[in-house]
Design an enzyme around this catalytic site. Sequence first.
Site, PDB file in Angstrom:
ATOM      1  N   ASP A  15     -13.037 -18.455  30.600  1.00 20.99           N
ATOM      2  CA  ASP A  15     -13.752 -17.175  30.567  1.00 20.99           C
ATOM      3  C   ASP A  15     -13.578 -16.548  29.196  1.00 20.99           C
ATOM      4  O   ASP A  15     -12.619 -16.829  28.482  1.00 20.99           O
ATOM      5  CB  ASP A  15     -13.283 -16.235  31.680  1.00 20.99           C
ATOM      6  CG  ASP A  15     -11.789 -16.302  31.936  1.00 20.99           C
ATOM      7  OD1 ASP A  15     -11.043 -16.799  31.058  1.00 20.99           O
ATOM      8  OD2 ASP A  15     -11.339 -15.862  33.001  1.00 20.99           O
ATOM      9  N   GLU A  51     -14.861 -10.719  34.454  1.00 23.94           N
ATOM     10  CA  GLU A  51     -14.228  -9.498  34.940  1.00 23.94           C
ATOM     11  C   GLU A  51     -15.169  -8.576  35.714  1.00 23.94           C
ATOM     12  O   GLU A  51     -14.724  -7.839  36.585  1.00 23.94           O
ATOM     13  CB  GLU A  51     -13.631  -8.706  33.765  1.00 23.94           C
ATOM     14  CG  GLU A  51     -12.504  -9.409  33.016  1.00 23.94           C
ATOM     15  CD  GLU A  51     -11.195  -9.401  33.777  1.00 23.94           C
ATOM     16  OE1 GLU A  51     -11.137  -8.821  34.884  1.00 23.94           O
ATOM     17  OE2 GLU A  51     -10.221  -9.983  33.266  1.00 23.94           O
TER      18      GLU A  51
END
Length: 377
Positions: free
Chosen positions: A70, A129
């Site tokens: 990520d 997120e």
Amino acid sequence: MTLDLIKIRRDLHQIPEIGLEEFKTQAYLLERIAEMTEGKDFVEQRTWRTGILVFLHGSAPEKTIGWRTDIDGLPIVEETGLDFKSIHEGRMHACGHDIHMTTALGLLDQMLQVQPKNNMLFLFQPAEENEAGGMLMYEDGAFGDWLPDEFYGLHVRPDFKVGDIATNTNTLFAGTCEVLVTFKGKGGHAAFPHEANDALVAASYFITQVQTIVSRNVDPIQGGVVTFGSFHAGTTNNVIAETAEVYGTIRTLTQEMSLLIQKRVRQIAEGVAASFGMEVDIMLKQGGYLPVENNPALAKELMAFFDASPAVNLIDCLPAMTGEDFGYLLSKVPGVMFWLGIDTPYALHHPKMSPNEEALAFAVSEIGKFLKYKAED
């Protein structure tokens, strides 16, 4: 080429960006990837919004092995005091995604030295997120015919030492679901409650009643979390609230349990609203934040590999109630996620969280050995 992992990590640490806004981050990654892949005719590359996919064509492929990282940061004001602290005000890599990206670049560099037998996909995924970027990419067809047969990924963990790798053969992270419930009554003067319909009181009843979900509806062996951390109602002391809004989260280790709790939250909210004679709006948003469920066979293989390495302290760990959108991709492709120790006193999402950079060389070395094994398997 030999990568300066520390420099790369510090460069990335200075430019954290919110999900789907990782423009500088993507540009930086593309520059490094271009340097590494120059002259490598077995490599293809795609972008999807702010994400990047790098595909290594195998020499005699039988499957595709995927590595996912990520790339987004958090809306946090950094307090580390580091010379290379964030230059983006109100943004910070407080969840270690700078470590994740640097590790991924290091692993990619290793796998580029010799064309692998099997295909390999390196995914630099945005918006972990906030928007479940993995789900967005999958649903938008970003993988195409590059979808892996096996998917692997890691997350840093502050309370584990450098050299620690931890995982298990079932669920590593919980699935999460946002809950927003709004009760709509009738406002009025505090002196005339009989002429109003107090939404604040109704919401209070709801908050107390949902506490029975975990204690009376959830199997104690399985567990679950229902937490409401925000309650907004009313404007002043002598006005009865017309609306009341409560905002919370559900966390479970299986999707079946999540659906059960979501059902009970909805039933209780509707029941309370009916008992007070008012309307209620219920928003349950799980999106791509499914439980991170490791494939048992692949997890056993990975754990056996790392357990055989003298440099690795393998930990068979319990699940954590933190959420991770890699769970969505693992619901589509079998794979494994694991913790990487970074040995820092501050927790994830803390404004002073600062990983031990010695974890970078360890991660690239040891995980690189595993990926080479998978690439030739």
